[in-house]
Design a protein around this motif. Structure first.
Motif, mmCIF file in Angstrom:
data_model
loop_
_atom_site.group_PDB
_atom_site.id
_atom_site.type_symbol
_atom_site.label_atom_id
_atom_site.label_comp_id
_atom_site.label_asym_id
_atom_site.label_seq_id
_atom_site.Cartn_x
_atom_site.Cartn_y
_atom_site.Cartn_z
ATOM 1 N N SER A 131 0.897 -1.292 0.178
ATOM 2 C CA SER A 131 0.056 -0.075 0.076
ATOM 3 C C SER A 131 1.046 1.334 0.024
ATOM 4 C CB SER A 131 -0.912 0.074 1.256
ATOM 5 O OG SER A 131 -1.752 -1.140 1.431
ATOM 6 N N ARG A 132 0.251 2.162 -0.632
ATOM 7 C CA ARG A 132 1.134 3.699 -0.343
ATOM 8 C C ARG A 132 0.323 4.620 0.497
ATOM 9 N NH1 ARG A 132 1.099 8.964 -2.522
ATOM 10 N NH2 ARG A 132 -1.041 8.738 -3.591
ATOM 11 N N TYR A 133 1.114 5.331 1.524
ATOM 12 C CA TYR A 133 0.150 6.112 2.181
ATOM 13 C C TYR A 133 -0.383 7.409 1.445
ATOM 14 C CZ TYR A 133 -0.598 9.467 6.109
ATOM 15 O OH TYR A 133 -1.492 10.258 6.965
ATOM 16 N N ASN A 134 -1.145 7.948 1.583
ATOM 17 C CA ASN A 134 -1.782 9.030 1.000
ATOM 18 C C ASN A 134 -1.759 9.987 2.188
ATOM 19 O OD1 ASN A 134 -3.437 11.169 -0.067
ATOM 20 N ND2 ASN A 134 -4.054 10.127 -1.817
ATOM 21 N N GLY A 135 -1.183 11.061 2.095
ATOM 22 C CA GLY A 135 -1.017 12.028 3.418
ATOM 23 C C GLY A 135 -2.394 12.923 3.132
ATOM 24 N N LYS A 136 -2.767 13.227 2.063
ATOM 25 C CA LYS A 136 -3.810 14.271 1.835
ATOM 26 C C LYS A 136 -5.051 13.571 2.531
ATOM 27 C CE LYS A 136 -1.890 16.862 -1.908
ATOM 28 N NZ LYS A 136 -1.687 17.397 -3.407
ATOM 29 N N ARG A 137 -5.183 12.141 2.195
ATOM 30 C CA ARG A 137 -6.469 11.516 2.631
ATOM 31 C C ARG A 137 -6.309 10.718 4.034
ATOM 32 N NH1 ARG A 137 -10.378 11.569 -1.081
ATOM 33 N NH2 ARG A 137 -11.211 9.580 -0.277
ATOM 34 N N HIS A 138 -5.061 10.813 4.299
ATOM 35 C CA HIS A 138 -4.653 9.874 5.644
ATOM 36 C C HIS A 138 -5.249 8.426 5.377
ATOM 37 C CE1 HIS A 138 -3.273 9.046 9.440
ATOM 38 N NE2 HIS A 138 -4.310 8.681 9.976
ATOM 39 N N ALA A 139 -4.782 7.906 4.450
ATOM 40 C CA ALA A 139 -5.361 6.559 4.214
ATOM 41 C C ALA A 139 -4.309 5.730 3.263
ATOM 42 C CB ALA A 139 -6.654 6.615 3.134
#
Length: 241
Positions: A131-139
């Motif tokens: 998985s990749r961490y999406n910092g804008k969506r905190h997901a």
């Protein structure tokens, strides 16, 4: 051994450039020497020494840094601890549009030009998923990629663990090169700062964290057919065993 196709793809991407005037330099695979080389340190010459006072009134901060150690034993991380670690180090707190073609951001870890070119990928061995961490969506966003068996085994050969998650630090170097000439060192400094901040945050959250010498390449480089990605580090992460 890496599959011939993967090695060939890595060689091709290493020939690409970040921009017309900035070239990505191969990082190799750092590993202990078979026989160490004796080295003499630089002899600093000083005329005077100023003794500093013993720190007082910062017990919580001092104990955090005094207790930080690279871990060797791991349980699987909990969703709550992962959330806290990523929120404190990588989550987007503010953003602003720019003429660069992407937004700059403020996060817990600093970055040259607030560009944050280093992505965080997390490999979950229990589910064999990346998985990749999406910092804008905190997901965590599941990637449609094959499980990197060879890379995982290389990580485990350094620190054996069947339960630790593998963290991969992935540089999208063209983002920094869009603003800065000679951006190579800035990207490496960004990666180092993020890894250090994450190590301290993991200690504060009572998690196990261990940086590895591996970069993640050639597997990381193979994720982008356009040669936009490079591996700039790896770590093991988990709950305290």
């Amino acid at each position: 051994m890496w599959p011939a196709a993967s090695v060939g793809a890595a060689i091709n991407t290493l020939r690409s450039t970040m921009s017309s005037d900035t070239t990505w330099l191969p990082l190799g695979t750092p590993r202990p020497r078979g026989e160490v080389q004796r080295y003499l340190e630089h002899p600093w010459r000083h005329a005077k020494e100023l003794k500093l006072p013993v720190p007082d009134g910062h017990d919580q901060v001092m104990s955090l840094f005094a207790g930080r150690r690279s871990a060797r034993c791991f349980d699987a991380p909990t969703l709550g601890s992962l959330s806290a670690l990523l929120w404190s180090t990588c989550a987007c707190q503010e953003s602003a549009e720019t003429s660069l073609g992407f937004a700059i951001e403020r996060r817990g870890a600093p970055s040259a030009g607030a560009i944050h070119p280093v992505h965080v990928l997390l490999c979950d061995p229990a589910e064999s998923r990346v998985s990749r961490y999406n910092g804008k969506r905190h997901a965590l966003q599941l990637l449609d990629v094959a499980w990197p068996h060879d890379l995982i085994e290389s990580c485990r050969s350094v620190v054996p663990s069947d339960t630790a998650w593998i963290v991969l630090f992935v540089a999208e170097f063209g983002k920094t090169a869009a603003k800065y000439e000679d951006a190579f060192s800035l990207i490496l400094r960004d990666a180092g700062v993020l890894q250090g901040v994450m190590a301290v945050a993991a200690e504060a959250l009572d998690m196990s964290f261990c940086l590895l010498g591996l970069t993640g390449d050639p597997w990381v480089s193979s994720l982008s057919e356009e040669g936009k990605l490079r591996g700039v580090g790896a770590a093991l992460l988990g709950s305290r065993a």
